[in-house]
Motif scaffolding. Structure first.
Motif, PDB file in Angstrom:
ATOM      1  N   TYR A 190       0.888  -1.177   0.000  1.00 15.72           N
ATOM      2  CA  TYR A 190       0.000   0.000   0.000  1.00 15.72           C
ATOM      3  C   TYR A 190       0.916   1.214   0.000  1.00 15.72           C
TER       4      TYR A 190
ATOM      5  N   SER B 189       1.739   8.797   0.299  1.00 10.06           N
ATOM      6  CA  SER B 189       2.520   9.841   0.961  1.00 10.06           C
ATOM      7  C   SER B 189       2.305   9.800   2.478  1.00 10.06           C
TER       8      SER B 189
ATOM      9  N   TYR C  80     -15.217   7.991   5.889  1.00 10.24           N
ATOM     10  CA  TYR C  80     -13.953   8.671   5.605  1.00 10.24           C
ATOM     11  C   TYR C  80     -13.880   9.227   4.190  1.00 10.24           C
TER      12      TYR C  80
ATOM     13  N   GLY D 187      -6.687   3.408  -2.464  1.00 12.40           N
ATOM     14  CA  GLY D 187      -8.035   3.717  -1.987  1.00 12.40           C
ATOM     15  C   GLY D 187      -8.726   4.676  -2.943  1.00 12.40           C
TER      16      GLY D 187
ATOM     17  N   LYS E 282       6.923  16.727  -4.337  1.00  9.56           N
ATOM     18  CA  LYS E 282       6.109  17.268  -3.245  1.00  9.56           C
ATOM     19  C   LYS E 282       7.008  17.660  -2.079  1.00  9.56           C
TER      20      LYS E 282
HETATM   21  P1  ADP Z   1      -0.675   9.800  -2.625  1.00  9.58           P
HETATM   22  O1  ADP Z   1       0.091  11.068  -2.461  1.00  9.58           O
HETATM   23  O2  ADP Z   1       0.105   8.663  -3.177  1.00  9.58           O
HETATM   24  O3  ADP Z   1      -2.047   9.944  -3.266  1.00  9.58           O
HETATM   25  P2  ADP Z   1      -1.976   9.594  -0.058  1.00  9.58           P
HETATM   26  O4  ADP Z   1      -1.284   9.385   1.235  1.00  9.58           O
HETATM   27  O5  ADP Z   1      -2.678  10.894  -0.244  1.00  9.58           O
HETATM   28  O6  ADP Z   1      -0.879   9.322  -1.133  1.00  9.58           O
HETATM   29  O7  ADP Z   1      -3.008   8.419  -0.317  1.00  9.58           O
HETATM   30  C1  ADP Z   1      -2.597   7.086  -0.458  1.00  9.58           C
HETATM   31  C2  ADP Z   1      -3.764   6.270  -0.981  1.00  9.58           C
HETATM   32  O8  ADP Z   1      -4.795   6.266   0.002  1.00  9.58           O
HETATM   33  C3  ADP Z   1      -4.411   6.808  -2.260  1.00  9.58           C
HETATM   34  O9  ADP Z   1      -4.826   5.719  -3.036  1.00  9.58           O
HETATM   35  C4  ADP Z   1      -5.607   7.569  -1.750  1.00  9.58           C
HETATM   36  O10 ADP Z   1      -6.639   7.625  -2.721  1.00  9.58           O
HETATM   37  C5  ADP Z   1      -6.012   6.697  -0.571  1.00  9.58           C
HETATM   38  N1  ADP Z   1      -6.764   7.452   0.430  1.00  9.58           N
HETATM   39  C6  ADP Z   1      -6.446   8.632   0.991  1.00  9.58           C
HETATM   40  N2  ADP Z   1      -7.395   9.029   1.852  1.00  9.58           N
HETATM   41  C7  ADP Z   1      -8.364   8.067   1.829  1.00  9.58           C
HETATM   42  C8  ADP Z   1      -9.638   7.907   2.480  1.00  9.58           C
HETATM   43  N3  ADP Z   1     -10.120   8.828   3.303  1.00  9.58           N
HETATM   44  N4  ADP Z   1     -10.346   6.784   2.200  1.00  9.58           N
HETATM   45  C9  ADP Z   1      -9.864   5.874   1.326  1.00  9.58           C
HETATM   46  N5  ADP Z   1      -8.697   5.980   0.674  1.00  9.58           N
HETATM   47  C10 ADP Z   1      -7.947   7.058   0.923  1.00  9.58           C
END
Ligand code: ADP
Length: 164
Positions: free
Chosen positions: A6, A9, A124, A88, A41
């Motif tokens: 998984y 960031s 969420y 996600g 970033k």
């Molecule tokens: P990135 O910068 O790689 O998008 P993130 O940390 O923002 O990293 O998110 C990692 C993964 O988790 C992505 O696939 C994002 O869509 C998913 N994600 C983030 N927030 C949520 C949430 N509230 N519910 C489900 N999935 C999420």
């Protein structure tokens, strides 16, 4: 043994991420949660801080390990013999971006890396690390967004205070 990764960031880890982690961990023998270092970033938290937060938040999950990687996800997966990446999906706006990345990874890996999408728990669906950072920067209440030990770390970064 079936292992998935998984990647993300996680700046910082939210309850939305943790819900995806728990659900993915129950589907695979092992889940590697990997903080991907993206030089485009400028993160709020250092890579080591994000790894530590994720380790603490997943301490009760025996088959979850946390690490970090600077490079292409397909290279990380090749090194670890991983063929599934978890991502996600919150809303249709995530889909276009995620689809492009998933197809790029499949193409670059010659079909060796597939992406498995888990849809967000409705609780969420509005949650993102960037929104959490913004609310915390103004001293807003983020207690329903992040694990309890993460909230003070965020307020510390911004020099704001937890609401009474
Ligand atoms: P990135 O910068 O790689 O998008 P993130 O940390 O923002 O990293 O998110 C990692 C993964 O988790 C992505 O696939 C994002 O869509 C998913 N994600 C983030 N927030 C949520 C949430 N509230 N519910 C489900 N999935 C999420």
């Amino acid at each position: 043994m079936k292992t998935a990764v998984y990647p993300g960031s996680f700046d910082p880890v939210t309850l939305g991420h943790l819900d995806i982690i728990r659900r993915a961990a129950s589907m695979f023998d092992r889940l590697n949660v990997t903080v991907m270092i993206n030089t485009a970033k400028t993160p709020l938290f250092l890579t080591e801080e994000r790894v530590k937060m994720l380790q603490e938040a997943t301490a009760d999950l025996d088959n979850v390990t946390v690490d970090s990687y600077h490079g292409l996800l397909i290279d990380y997966c090749r090194m670890h013999g991983i063929h599934v990446a978890i991502r996600g999906l919150r809303a249709i706006t995530d889909f276009e971006y995620e689809l492009q990345i998933a197809q790029t990874n499949r193409e670059l890996s010659h079909g060796a890396l597939d992406t498995l999408f888990l849809t967000t728990d409705i609780r969420y669906s509005y949650l993102s690390s960037s929104a959490v950072r913004e609310v915390a920067s103004f001293g807003g209440d983020i207690s329903s967004c992040v694990p309890p030990f993460v909230a003070p770390l965020l307020y510390d970064k911004f020099g704001t205070r937890m609401p009474e």
